[in-house]
Design a protein around this motif. Sequence first.
Motif, PDB file in Angstrom:
ATOM      1  N   SER A  61      67.376 -58.050  37.795  1.00  0.00           N
ATOM      2  CA  SER A  61      65.834 -57.774  36.987  1.00  0.00           C
ATOM      3  C   SER A  61      65.701 -58.858  35.828  1.00  0.00           C
ATOM      4  O   SER A  61      66.687 -59.184  35.132  1.00  0.00           O
ATOM      5  N   GLY A  62      64.204 -59.708  35.405  1.00  0.00           N
ATOM      6  CA  GLY A  62      64.289 -59.895  34.541  1.00  0.00           C
ATOM      7  C   GLY A  62      64.095 -61.620  35.471  1.00  0.00           C
ATOM      8  O   GLY A  62      64.008 -62.813  34.744  1.00  0.00           O
ATOM      9  N   CYS A  63      64.787 -62.055  36.883  1.00  0.00           N
ATOM     10  CA  CYS A  63      64.648 -63.231  37.314  1.00  0.00           C
ATOM     11  C   CYS A  63      62.918 -63.471  37.154  1.00  0.00           C
ATOM     12  O   CYS A  63      63.103 -65.208  37.647  1.00  0.00           O
ATOM     13  N   GLY A  64      61.684 -62.779  37.558  1.00  0.00           N
ATOM     14  CA  GLY A  64      60.856 -63.670  37.184  1.00  0.00           C
ATOM     15  C   GLY A  64      60.761 -63.589  39.026  1.00  0.00           C
ATOM     16  O   GLY A  64      59.289 -63.510  39.193  1.00  0.00           O
ATOM     17  N   LYS A  65      61.388 -62.564  39.713  1.00  0.00           N
ATOM     18  CA  LYS A  65      60.457 -62.399  40.729  1.00  0.00           C
ATOM     19  C   LYS A  65      58.966 -61.527  41.364  1.00  0.00           C
ATOM     20  O   LYS A  65      58.562 -62.127  41.430  1.00  0.00           O
ATOM     21  N   THR A  66      58.863 -60.476  40.107  1.00  0.00           N
ATOM     22  CA  THR A  66      57.676 -59.959  40.167  1.00  0.00           C
ATOM     23  C   THR A  66      56.701 -60.613  39.626  1.00  0.00           C
ATOM     24  O   THR A  66      55.638 -60.733  40.257  1.00  0.00           O
ATOM     25  N   THR A  67      57.035 -61.239  38.819  1.00  0.00           N
ATOM     26  CA  THR A  67      55.748 -62.287  37.919  1.00  0.00           C
ATOM     27  C   THR A  67      55.611 -63.546  38.849  1.00  0.00           C
ATOM     28  O   THR A  67      54.471 -63.375  38.712  1.00  0.00           O
ATOM     29  N   PHE A  68      56.583 -64.301  39.897  1.00  0.00           N
ATOM     30  CA  PHE A  68      56.036 -65.119  40.295  1.00  0.00           C
ATOM     31  C   PHE A  68      54.502 -64.401  41.676  1.00  0.00           C
ATOM     32  O   PHE A  68      53.792 -64.770  42.009  1.00  0.00           O
ATOM     33  N   LEU A  69      54.592 -63.304  42.098  1.00  0.00           N
ATOM     34  CA  LEU A  69      54.395 -62.885  42.813  1.00  0.00           C
ATOM     35  C   LEU A  69      52.983 -62.453  42.669  1.00  0.00           C
ATOM     36  O   LEU A  69      52.485 -62.086  42.627  1.00  0.00           O
ATOM     37  N   ARG A  70      53.416 -61.976  41.128  1.00  0.00           N
ATOM     38  CA  ARG A  70      51.931 -61.072  40.211  1.00  0.00           C
ATOM     39  C   ARG A  70      51.123 -62.804  40.575  1.00  0.00           C
ATOM     40  O   ARG A  70      50.369 -62.193  40.326  1.00  0.00           O
ATOM     41  N   CYS A  71      51.893 -63.522  40.092  1.00  0.00           N
ATOM     42  CA  CYS A  71      51.125 -64.990  39.504  1.00  0.00           C
ATOM     43  C   CYS A  71      50.446 -65.189  40.871  1.00  0.00           C
ATOM     44  O   CYS A  71      49.261 -65.783  40.828  1.00  0.00           O
ATOM     45  N   ILE A  72      50.804 -65.345  41.898  1.00  0.00           N
ATOM     46  CA  ILE A  72      50.191 -65.585  43.274  1.00  0.00           C
ATOM     47  C   ILE A  72      49.051 -64.229  43.699  1.00  0.00           C
ATOM     48  O   ILE A  72      48.150 -65.354  44.194  1.00  0.00           O
ATOM     49  N   ALA A  73      49.238 -63.080  42.716  1.00  0.00           N
ATOM     50  CA  ALA A  73      48.400 -62.345  43.351  1.00  0.00           C
ATOM     51  C   ALA A  73      47.127 -62.584  41.957  1.00  0.00           C
ATOM     52  O   ALA A  73      46.166 -61.247  41.640  1.00  0.00           O
ATOM     53  N   ALA A  74      47.229 -63.480  41.118  1.00  0.00           N
ATOM     54  CA  ALA A  74      46.279 -63.565  39.322  1.00  0.00           C
ATOM     55  C   ALA A  74      46.528 -62.559  38.536  1.00  0.00           C
ATOM     56  O   ALA A  74      45.606 -62.216  38.191  1.00  0.00           O
ATOM     57  N   LEU A  75      47.410 -62.267  39.160  1.00  0.00           N
ATOM     58  CA  LEU A  75      47.568 -60.562  38.117  1.00  0.00           C
ATOM     59  C   LEU A  75      48.169 -61.254  36.470  1.00  0.00           C
ATOM     60  O   LEU A  75      48.106 -60.561  35.516  1.00  0.00           O
ATOM     61  N   GLU A  76      49.051 -61.991  36.910  1.00  0.00           N
ATOM     62  CA  GLU A  76      49.204 -62.947  35.217  1.00  0.00           C
ATOM     63  C   GLU A  76      49.084 -64.534  35.140  1.00  0.00           C
ATOM     64  O   GLU A  76      48.426 -64.775  36.915  1.00  0.00           O
ATOM     65  N   THR A  77      49.115 -65.266  34.386  1.00  0.00           N
ATOM     66  CA  THR A  77      48.027 -66.331  35.072  1.00  0.00           C
ATOM     67  C   THR A  77      49.977 -67.504  34.125  1.00  0.00           C
ATOM     68  O   THR A  77      49.838 -67.067  33.200  1.00  0.00           O
ATOM     69  N   THR A  84      48.610 -72.723  44.465  1.00  0.00           N
ATOM     70  CA  THR A  84      47.206 -73.002  44.619  1.00  0.00           C
ATOM     71  C   THR A  84      47.939 -71.727  46.003  1.00  0.00           C
ATOM     72  O   THR A  84      49.427 -71.847  46.662  1.00  0.00           O
ATOM     73  N   VAL A  85      46.912 -71.068  46.227  1.00  0.00           N
ATOM     74  CA  VAL A  85      47.004 -70.045  47.613  1.00  0.00           C
ATOM     75  C   VAL A  85      45.426 -70.261  48.089  1.00  0.00           C
ATOM     76  O   VAL A  85      44.394 -70.555  47.708  1.00  0.00           O
ATOM     77  N   ASN A  86      46.035 -71.087  49.640  1.00  0.00           N
ATOM     78  CA  ASN A  86      44.753 -71.195  50.689  1.00  0.00           C
ATOM     79  C   ASN A  86      44.274 -72.123  50.243  1.00  0.00           C
ATOM     80  O   ASN A  86      43.428 -71.975  50.224  1.00  0.00           O
ATOM     81  N   GLY A  87      45.141 -73.121  49.291  1.00  0.00           N
ATOM     82  CA  GLY A  87      44.694 -74.280  48.897  1.00  0.00           C
ATOM     83  C   GLY A  87      43.374 -73.616  47.796  1.00  0.00           C
ATOM     84  O   GLY A  87      43.155 -74.990  46.996  1.00  0.00           O
ATOM     85  N   LEU A  88      43.002 -72.408  47.205  1.00  0.00           N
ATOM     86  CA  LEU A  88      42.153 -72.477  46.111  1.00  0.00           C
ATOM     87  C   LEU A  88      43.166 -71.983  45.043  1.00  0.00           C
ATOM     88  O   LEU A  88      44.924 -71.800  44.974  1.00  0.00           O
ATOM     89  N   SER A  89      42.475 -71.552  43.392  1.00  0.00           N
ATOM     90  CA  SER A  89      43.943 -71.002  42.856  1.00  0.00           C
ATOM     91  C   SER A  89      43.399 -69.788  42.995  1.00  0.00           C
ATOM     92  O   SER A  89      43.002 -69.202  43.176  1.00  0.00           O
ATOM     93  N   ASP A  91      43.321 -66.799  41.172  1.00  0.00           N
ATOM     94  CA  ASP A  91      41.986 -66.365  40.531  1.00  0.00           C
ATOM     95  C   ASP A  91      41.131 -66.401  41.838  1.00  0.00           C
ATOM     96  O   ASP A  91      40.268 -65.337  42.205  1.00  0.00           O
ATOM     97  N   GLU A  92      40.789 -68.110  41.977  1.00  0.00           N
ATOM     98  CA  GLU A  92      39.490 -67.592  43.202  1.00  0.00           C
ATOM     99  C   GLU A  92      40.322 -66.894  44.686  1.00  0.00           C
ATOM    100  O   GLU A  92      39.127 -66.670  45.194  1.00  0.00           O
ATOM    101  N   ALA A  93      41.694 -67.390  45.113  1.00  0.00           N
ATOM    102  CA  ALA A  93      42.307 -66.284  46.294  1.00  0.00           C
ATOM    103  C   ALA A  93      41.373 -65.652  45.871  1.00  0.00           C
ATOM    104  O   ALA A  93      41.430 -63.952  47.032  1.00  0.00           O
ATOM    105  N   ARG A  94      42.100 -64.391  45.066  1.00  0.00           N
ATOM    106  CA  ARG A  94      42.221 -63.044  44.774  1.00  0.00           C
ATOM    107  C   ARG A  94      40.746 -62.523  45.387  1.00  0.00           C
ATOM    108  O   ARG A  94      40.304 -62.109  45.324  1.00  0.00           O
ATOM    109  N   LYS A  95      39.158 -63.410  43.924  1.00  0.00           N
ATOM    110  CA  LYS A  95      38.338 -62.832  44.580  1.00  0.00           C
ATOM    111  C   LYS A  95      37.853 -62.924  46.302  1.00  0.00           C
ATOM    112  O   LYS A  95      36.111 -62.400  46.172  1.00  0.00           O
ATOM    113  N   SER A  96      38.186 -64.225  46.824  1.00  0.00           N
ATOM    114  CA  SER A  96      38.187 -64.109  48.567  1.00  0.00           C
ATOM    115  C   SER A  96      38.945 -63.322  49.718  1.00  0.00           C
ATOM    116  O   SER A  96      38.709 -63.291  50.501  1.00  0.00           O
ATOM    117  N   ARG A  97      39.873 -62.145  48.226  1.00  0.00           N
ATOM    118  CA  ARG A  97      40.962 -61.399  48.360  1.00  0.00           C
ATOM    119  C   ARG A  97      41.592 -61.950  50.096  1.00  0.00           C
ATOM    120  O   ARG A  97      41.295 -61.500  51.218  1.00  0.00           O
TER     121      ARG A  97
END
Lengths: 275, 287
Positions: A61-77, A84-89, A91-97
């Motif tokens: 715990s504290g190694c940032g694994k969840t934080t990194f996942l949340r970054c991918i999901a645009a829940l953290e910046t 990039t996710v699918n070549g998008l930022s 946040d854009e990836a989140r909005k494109s679901r």
Amino acid sequence: MGMVREKYSGKNKDISQMKKPVIDAQGVDLTFQTNDGPVHALKDVNLQVDKGDFVSFIGPSGCGKTTFLRCIAALETPTGGKLTVNGLSPDEARKSRAYGYVFQAAGLYPWRTIAGNIRLPLEIMDFPKPDIPERVEKVLDLVDLKGFGKKYPWQLSGGMQQRASIARALAFDAEILLMDEPFGALDEIVRDKLNEELLKLWAATNKTIAFVTHSIPEAVYLSTKIVVMSPRPGRITDVIESTLPKERPLEIRDSEEFIKIAHRVREGLRAGHAE
Amino acid sequence: MNKIIPVLTVLAVIVAVWYAAAIRMNSQWTYDQAARAGTEVTLSTLVKDTLAQERPKLPAPHQVVAELWNTTVEKKITSKRSLVYHGWITLSATLLGFGIGTLGGIALAVGIVHNKAMDLGVMPWAIASQTIPILAIAPMIIVVLNSMGISGLIPKAIIAAYLSFFPVVVGMVKGLRAPDQMQLDLMKTYNASGAETFWKLRLPSSMPYLFTSLKVGVAAALVGTIVAELPSGATRGLGARLLSGSYYGQTIQIWSALFAAAALAAALVIVVGILERAVLKKMGMAQ
């Protein structure tokens, strides 16, 4: 039985291949400003995830694994680097679901039936009404909950609730499935069964899955790629490409190959701690 | 059966204490009368007399029951002496005020949850409003509204609303904030709008909190209405019954109006409770 063993260098080695990674992190940093000074949740994280990969993130715990996942999901910046996710930022990836997210707790709405819970993202995303029941049936079948659509969450066991939450994440056909310790709160017997089912589901849907866990056997059993992380600052210490075959019965966990990979994960975790 | 015995025991103790208190508090008058007539007071005459006075300091339970029976069942409900008639006058203002208070309370709570400025700007005033004794502010509201030509039902309803909006605001703010970070994150992963998060997550989550607040609010609305009936010189309503009873020393009338008000409050809370169970059951939240 050659296992690709390479000390992770932080450089992209697959760039010669023309296919673009689904998730591409280059030098990602995330620093939280707290009253006790800055906390380096992520430092110089480099990772490429290809389409159809099953990537596990493992570490204390504290190694940032969840934080990194949340970054991918645009829940953290991230505060630095490029992600990039699918070549998008993200946040854009989140909005494109682009992704479905499964949390540690099932988090089903108690006032909705199981089918009602699975309908929730479809309603929000404005799927055509006539298509919705069919989709719900399809994903209920995928997670082996056929016939439970009319039940309320409290009528289901913890394992079944978590399966329903996976169905909810699958309902809108996102190509990426992000899972944050989804089976962490379940007992080992149920967890084994769900791991097996998850592999089948992954084979059937060909999704790209990013999976956070703190269980070594779970990570080795499930993944095509295991990312070992360590804390203070949160960083990647090793990336292991699994050589296990795609078809994995539970018994594979007793094989020499499996034990070898698990051993390497354990070493990576220990090395991260020693530093 | 096991549950009834303790309840009946407590009730019996209350009634016994009440009778004992009635005998003691009303005995002075009996002794004074006897002294004037020059007669001795025996225990049996003392008990008999103290429990049957016309204007006792404390009426005996059976006197209150008889008065209640007399003014509800035996009188026509259109009669000015009927408690049902006065009860309806109070109830109608209570319900109107409760409706206004509930809608206003929900609206304020929605604003407070969604707007930081409202959270900081409105909540202190809502709390301050409840620190002012209602007995002090009710006459002022009545007088101000009267001077504007508004009288009758509306001023009473406004005071009822004034008391009942507060528990609704507090409960709904808590209820609308009940979803945890994970549930809010989930809505974010769906790219849900604020309105969708409100209708699909916040509002359903707040329902148990709303009904708890409504139970407090509806009783508060009744208190507000009765208090509003006291200073207005009203001749109708349970508050007016209390007031006229105290003018003319009709303690039995006061007590029966008091019991009618209590019964009305209990009935209102029970109705809200039934509504709560029905709604939560329909939502699948009652297990």
